[in-house]
Scaffold this active site. Structure first.
Site, mmCIF file in Angstrom:
data_model
loop_
_atom_site.group_PDB
_atom_site.id
_atom_site.type_symbol
_atom_site.label_atom_id
_atom_site.label_comp_id
_atom_site.label_asym_id
_atom_site.label_seq_id
_atom_site.Cartn_x
_atom_site.Cartn_y
_atom_site.Cartn_z
ATOM 1 N N ASP A 38 1.293 -1.087 -0.243
ATOM 2 C CA ASP A 38 0.057 -0.188 -0.149
ATOM 3 C C ASP A 38 0.757 1.272 0.331
ATOM 4 O O ASP A 38 2.365 1.464 -0.183
ATOM 5 C CB ASP A 38 -0.748 -0.352 1.668
ATOM 6 C CG ASP A 38 -1.934 -1.395 1.557
ATOM 7 O OD1 ASP A 38 -2.420 -1.784 0.164
ATOM 8 O OD2 ASP A 38 -2.111 -2.035 2.216
ATOM 9 N N TYR A 66 5.633 -9.668 8.609
ATOM 10 C CA TYR A 66 5.273 -7.535 9.332
ATOM 11 C C TYR A 66 5.498 -6.980 10.518
ATOM 12 O O TYR A 66 5.374 -7.666 11.044
ATOM 13 C CB TYR A 66 3.810 -7.356 8.730
ATOM 14 C CG TYR A 66 3.549 -7.086 7.537
ATOM 15 C CD1 TYR A 66 3.516 -6.533 6.208
ATOM 16 C CD2 TYR A 66 3.146 -9.104 6.520
ATOM 17 C CE1 TYR A 66 3.346 -6.383 4.667
ATOM 18 C CE2 TYR A 66 2.818 -9.196 5.917
ATOM 19 C CZ TYR A 66 2.815 -7.870 4.426
ATOM 20 O OH TYR A 66 2.687 -8.733 3.102
ATOM 21 N N ASP A 80 -7.966 1.631 8.039
ATOM 22 C CA ASP A 80 -6.477 1.933 8.760
ATOM 23 C C ASP A 80 -6.887 3.567 9.082
ATOM 24 O O ASP A 80 -7.749 4.217 8.230
ATOM 25 C CB ASP A 80 -4.783 1.544 7.732
ATOM 26 C CG ASP A 80 -5.177 2.748 6.414
ATOM 27 O OD1 ASP A 80 -5.992 3.501 6.223
ATOM 28 O OD2 ASP A 80 -5.314 2.264 5.476
ATOM 29 N N ARG A 171 -4.517 -4.758 7.740
ATOM 30 C CA ARG A 171 -5.557 -3.801 7.884
ATOM 31 C C ARG A 171 -6.642 -4.886 8.576
ATOM 32 O O ARG A 171 -6.983 -4.607 10.038
ATOM 33 C CB ARG A 171 -5.686 -3.091 6.983
ATOM 34 C CG ARG A 171 -5.944 -3.357 5.629
ATOM 35 C CD ARG A 171 -6.304 -2.989 4.752
ATOM 36 N NE ARG A 171 -5.734 -2.555 4.040
ATOM 37 C CZ ARG A 171 -5.218 -1.000 4.153
ATOM 38 N NH1 ARG A 171 -6.210 -0.295 4.827
ATOM 39 N NH2 ARG A 171 -4.253 -0.751 3.459
#
Length: 257
Positions: A38, A66, A80, A171
Protein backbone atom coordinates in the site's frame (compact mmCIF):
# COMPACT_ATOMS: atom_id res chain seq x y z
CA UNK A 1 20.05 -5.13 -17.51
CA UNK A 2 18.92 -8.52 -16.20
CA UNK A 3 18.58 -9.21 -12.50
CA UNK A 4 16.52 -8.78 -9.36
CA UNK A 5 16.51 -5.88 -6.92
CA UNK A 6 15.35 -5.96 -3.31
CA UNK A 7 14.02 -2.46 -2.75
CA UNK A 8 12.97 -0.69 0.43
CA UNK A 9 9.77 1.04 -0.63
CA UNK A 10 9.29 4.35 1.18
CA UNK A 11 6.00 5.66 2.55
CA UNK A 12 3.93 7.82 0.25
CA UNK A 13 4.70 5.92 -2.95
CA UNK A 14 2.73 3.17 -4.64
CA UNK A 15 4.56 0.04 -5.75
CA UNK A 16 4.00 1.23 -9.33
CA UNK A 17 5.62 4.58 -8.43
CA UNK A 18 8.71 2.69 -7.29
CA UNK A 19 8.85 0.67 -10.51
CA UNK A 20 8.36 3.79 -12.60
CA UNK A 21 11.14 5.59 -10.72
CA UNK A 22 13.51 2.67 -11.26
CA UNK A 23 12.55 2.50 -14.94
CA UNK A 24 13.94 6.01 -15.38
CA UNK A 25 16.90 5.61 -13.01
CA UNK A 26 18.13 2.36 -14.57
CA UNK A 27 17.01 3.28 -18.10
CA UNK A 28 15.22 -0.01 -18.68
CA UNK A 29 11.78 -0.79 -20.12
CA UNK A 30 11.38 -4.40 -18.97
CA UNK A 31 10.66 -4.13 -15.27
CA UNK A 32 8.03 -5.46 -12.88
CA UNK A 33 7.43 -6.22 -9.22
CA UNK A 34 5.84 -8.86 -7.04
CA UNK A 35 4.00 -8.37 -3.75
CA UNK A 36 2.21 -5.00 -3.90
CA UNK A 37 2.52 -2.71 -0.87
CA UNK A 38 0.00 0.00 0.00
CA UNK A 39 1.13 3.61 -0.54
CA UNK A 40 1.42 4.31 3.22
CA UNK A 41 3.27 1.06 3.91
CA UNK A 42 7.01 0.62 3.57
CA UNK A 43 9.47 -2.23 3.33
CA UNK A 44 10.56 -5.11 1.10
CA UNK A 45 9.57 -5.01 -2.56
CA UNK A 46 11.04 -7.47 -5.07
CA UNK A 47 11.66 -5.89 -8.48
CA UNK A 48 12.57 -7.89 -11.62
CA UNK A 49 14.60 -6.40 -14.48
CA UNK A 50 15.03 -7.51 -18.09
CA UNK A 51 14.68 -11.22 -18.75
CA UNK A 52 14.09 -11.85 -15.04
CA UNK A 53 10.56 -10.48 -15.50
CA UNK A 54 9.76 -13.85 -17.09
CA UNK A 55 9.99 -15.60 -13.71
CA UNK A 56 7.27 -13.46 -12.11
CA UNK A 57 4.63 -16.24 -12.45
CA UNK A 58 6.91 -18.62 -10.54
CA UNK A 59 7.55 -16.37 -7.53
CA UNK A 60 5.01 -17.42 -4.93
CA UNK A 61 6.37 -15.48 -1.92
CA UNK A 62 4.87 -18.04 0.44
CA UNK A 63 5.90 -16.38 3.73
CA UNK A 64 5.97 -12.73 4.69
CA UNK A 65 6.90 -10.91 7.87
CA UNK A 66 5.52 -7.55 8.97
CA UNK A 67 5.93 -5.13 11.84
CA UNK A 68 2.69 -3.25 12.30
CA UNK A 69 0.96 -0.96 14.74
CA UNK A 70 -2.74 -0.52 15.40
CA UNK A 71 -4.74 2.20 17.05
CA UNK A 72 -7.66 1.35 19.31
CA UNK A 73 -11.00 3.19 19.56
CA UNK A 74 -11.01 4.11 15.86
CA UNK A 75 -12.82 2.70 12.82
CA UNK A 76 -12.20 3.51 9.18
CA UNK A 77 -13.64 2.71 5.76
CA UNK A 78 -10.16 1.49 4.75
CA UNK A 79 -9.38 -0.36 8.01
CA UNK A 80 -6.38 1.92 8.49
CA UNK A 81 -5.82 5.36 10.01
CA UNK A 82 -5.53 6.96 6.56
CA UNK A 83 -9.16 6.52 5.52
CA UNK A 84 -12.33 8.27 6.65
CA UNK A 85 -12.06 7.70 10.38
CA UNK A 86 -14.53 7.70 13.26
CA UNK A 87 -13.28 7.97 16.86
CA UNK A 88 -15.06 6.31 19.77
CA UNK A 89 -15.25 6.99 23.49
CA UNK A 90 -14.32 3.45 24.47
CA UNK A 91 -12.15 2.06 27.20
CA UNK A 92 -8.70 1.02 26.00
CA UNK A 93 -7.90 -2.66 26.69
CA UNK A 94 -5.14 -3.12 29.24
CA UNK A 95 -1.66 -4.25 28.22
CA UNK A 96 -2.06 -7.84 29.44
CA UNK A 97 -5.27 -8.30 27.43
CA UNK A 98 -3.71 -6.88 24.28
CA UNK A 99 -0.55 -8.98 24.62
CA UNK A 100 -2.53 -12.17 25.17
CA UNK A 101 -4.89 -11.47 22.25
CA UNK A 102 -2.09 -10.73 19.81
CA UNK A 103 0.08 -13.69 20.76
CA UNK A 104 -2.79 -16.20 20.56
CA UNK A 105 -3.86 -15.18 17.04
CA UNK A 106 -1.91 -17.92 15.28
CA UNK A 107 -2.92 -20.85 13.13
CA UNK A 108 -5.15 -21.25 10.08
CA UNK A 109 -8.21 -19.03 9.80
CA UNK A 110 -10.61 -17.45 7.32
CA UNK A 111 -10.18 -13.79 6.36
CA UNK A 112 -12.38 -11.60 4.15
CA UNK A 113 -10.16 -9.36 1.98
CA UNK A 114 -10.71 -5.62 2.48
CA UNK A 115 -12.26 -3.48 -0.23
CA UNK A 116 -9.01 -1.51 -0.48
CA UNK A 117 -7.07 -4.40 -2.01
CA UNK A 118 -5.71 -5.23 -5.45
CA UNK A 119 -7.80 -8.40 -5.81
CA UNK A 120 -9.65 -8.40 -9.12
CA UNK A 121 -13.39 -9.03 -9.42
CA UNK A 122 -14.76 -9.14 -12.97
CA UNK A 123 -11.50 -7.71 -14.28
CA UNK A 124 -11.52 -4.73 -11.91
CA UNK A 125 -9.53 -4.23 -8.72
CA UNK A 126 -11.45 -3.98 -5.46
CA UNK A 127 -9.94 -0.63 -4.54
CA UNK A 128 -11.25 0.77 -7.82
CA UNK A 129 -14.78 -0.22 -6.78
CA UNK A 130 -14.11 1.30 -3.35
CA UNK A 131 -13.15 4.63 -4.94
CA UNK A 132 -16.54 4.62 -6.67
CA UNK A 133 -18.25 4.05 -3.35
CA UNK A 134 -19.28 0.49 -4.24
CA UNK A 135 -19.19 -2.46 -1.86
CA UNK A 136 -18.46 -5.81 -3.55
CA UNK A 137 -19.14 -9.18 -1.97
CA UNK A 138 -15.84 -10.93 -1.20
CA UNK A 139 -15.31 -14.59 -0.50
CA UNK A 140 -13.27 -15.44 2.61
CA UNK A 141 -9.75 -16.73 2.05
CA UNK A 142 -7.81 -19.22 4.13
CA UNK A 143 -4.68 -17.72 5.67
CA UNK A 144 -2.05 -19.06 8.05
CA UNK A 145 -0.37 -17.01 10.76
CA UNK A 146 2.81 -18.70 11.94
CA UNK A 147 4.04 -16.17 14.49
CA UNK A 148 2.49 -13.23 16.35
CA UNK A 149 4.76 -11.32 18.72
CA UNK A 150 3.57 -8.44 20.90
CA UNK A 151 6.17 -5.65 20.77
CA UNK A 152 4.91 -2.64 22.70
CA UNK A 153 1.95 -0.55 23.77
CA UNK A 154 1.74 3.22 24.19
CA UNK A 155 -1.58 4.77 25.21
CA UNK A 156 -4.09 3.66 22.50
CA UNK A 157 -1.49 2.18 20.12
CA UNK A 158 0.01 -1.32 20.11
CA UNK A 159 2.77 -2.76 17.92
CA UNK A 160 3.34 -6.37 16.89
CA UNK A 161 5.36 -8.59 14.55
CA UNK A 162 3.55 -11.06 12.30
CA UNK A 163 4.82 -13.95 10.15
CA UNK A 164 2.07 -15.10 7.81
CA UNK A 165 1.16 -16.71 4.52
CA UNK A 166 0.89 -14.77 1.30
CA UNK A 167 -2.51 -13.14 0.89
CA UNK A 168 -2.85 -12.11 4.53
CA UNK A 169 -4.12 -8.56 5.01
CA UNK A 170 -2.62 -6.97 8.12
CA UNK A 171 -5.21 -4.16 8.14
CA UNK A 172 -7.96 -6.77 8.47
CA UNK A 173 -5.93 -8.53 11.15
CA UNK A 174 -5.79 -5.27 13.14
CA UNK A 175 -9.57 -4.92 12.86
CA UNK A 176 -9.98 -8.50 14.07
CA UNK A 177 -7.71 -7.88 17.08
CA UNK A 178 -9.95 -4.98 18.07
CA UNK A 179 -13.06 -7.10 17.55
CA UNK A 180 -11.73 -9.83 19.84
CA UNK A 181 -10.92 -7.23 22.50
CA UNK A 182 -14.37 -5.65 22.21
CA UNK A 183 -13.22 -2.29 20.79
CA UNK A 184 -12.68 -0.71 17.39
CA UNK A 185 -9.16 -0.77 15.90
CA UNK A 186 -7.40 0.21 12.69
CA UNK A 187 -3.90 -0.28 11.33
CA UNK A 188 -1.73 2.82 11.87
CA UNK A 189 1.59 1.73 10.32
CA UNK A 190 3.06 -1.20 8.38
CA UNK A 191 6.56 -2.31 7.45
CA UNK A 192 7.22 -5.49 5.47
CA UNK A 193 10.46 -6.81 6.92
CA UNK A 194 10.82 -10.12 5.08
CA UNK A 195 9.67 -12.03 2.01
CA UNK A 196 10.52 -15.72 2.36
CA UNK A 197 14.24 -15.86 3.26
CA UNK A 198 15.01 -12.34 2.01
CA UNK A 199 14.87 -9.66 4.71
CA UNK A 200 14.97 -5.90 4.83
CA UNK A 201 18.72 -5.79 5.57
CA UNK A 202 19.24 -6.95 1.96
CA UNK A 203 17.14 -4.14 0.47
CA UNK A 204 18.45 -0.99 -1.22
CA UNK A 205 16.77 2.41 -0.99
CA UNK A 206 15.81 4.37 -4.09
CA UNK A 207 18.55 6.85 -3.18
CA UNK A 208 21.14 4.05 -3.01
CA UNK A 209 20.08 2.78 -6.41
CA UNK A 210 20.09 6.23 -8.00
CA UNK A 211 23.69 6.67 -6.82
CA UNK A 212 24.76 3.25 -8.09
CA UNK A 213 24.99 1.62 -4.65
CA UNK A 214 22.93 -1.53 -5.07
CA UNK A 215 23.25 -5.29 -5.40
CA UNK A 216 21.72 -7.07 -8.38
CA UNK A 217 20.57 -10.59 -7.50
CA UNK A 218 20.22 -13.50 -9.92
CA UNK A 219 17.05 -15.43 -10.72
CA UNK A 220 18.70 -18.55 -9.32
CA UNK A 221 18.69 -16.98 -5.84
CA UNK A 222 14.90 -16.88 -5.92
CA UNK A 223 14.22 -20.13 -7.78
CA UNK A 224 16.78 -22.62 -6.44
CA UNK A 225 15.00 -23.12 -3.11
CA UNK A 226 11.61 -23.46 -4.78
CA UNK A 227 12.31 -25.78 -7.69
CA UNK A 228 14.81 -28.60 -8.27
CA UNK A 229 17.29 -27.87 -11.06
CA UNK A 230 17.92 -30.10 -14.09
CA UNK A 231 20.97 -29.45 -16.23
CA UNK A 232 20.10 -30.29 -19.82
CA UNK A 233 23.03 -31.30 -22.01
CA UNK A 234 21.23 -31.04 -25.34
CA UNK A 235 20.18 -27.38 -25.51
CA UNK A 236 19.48 -27.66 -29.23
CA UNK A 237 16.55 -29.99 -28.42
CA UNK A 238 14.74 -27.43 -26.28
CA UNK A 239 12.21 -25.50 -28.32
CA UNK A 240 9.35 -23.25 -27.28
CA UNK A 241 6.33 -25.33 -26.40
CA UNK A 242 8.17 -28.65 -26.68
CA UNK A 243 7.50 -31.19 -23.93
CA UNK A 244 10.50 -32.77 -22.23
CA UNK A 245 10.03 -36.11 -20.51
CA UNK A 246 12.16 -36.40 -17.37
CA UNK A 247 12.35 -39.67 -15.50
CA UNK A 248 12.24 -39.02 -11.78
CA UNK A 249 10.79 -40.58 -8.66
CA UNK A 250 9.00 -37.48 -7.36
CA UNK A 251 6.15 -35.36 -8.66
CA UNK A 252 8.02 -32.10 -8.12
CA UNK A 253 7.93 -29.33 -10.70
CA UNK A 254 11.16 -29.20 -12.69
CA UNK A 255 12.71 -26.04 -14.08
CA UNK A 256 15.30 -26.18 -16.86
CA UNK A 257 18.43 -24.18 -16.00
Amino acid sequence: MDGILFVRKPKGMTSFDVVNSLRHTLKTKKIGHTGTLDPQAEGMLIVMLGNCTKILPYIKNDTKEYVASLQFKVSSDTEDIFGSTVFYEEETPDLAEVKNCIETMTGTMEQIPPMVSAIKVNGKKLYEYAREGKEIERKPRTITITEMEFLSMNNDTAAFRCVCSAGTYIRSLCTEIGHRLGVHAVMSSLIRTRIDEFDLTMADTLEDISEGRYHLHTKEELLNKRYPIVYWYKPETIKNGKRILLQQETDETVMIA
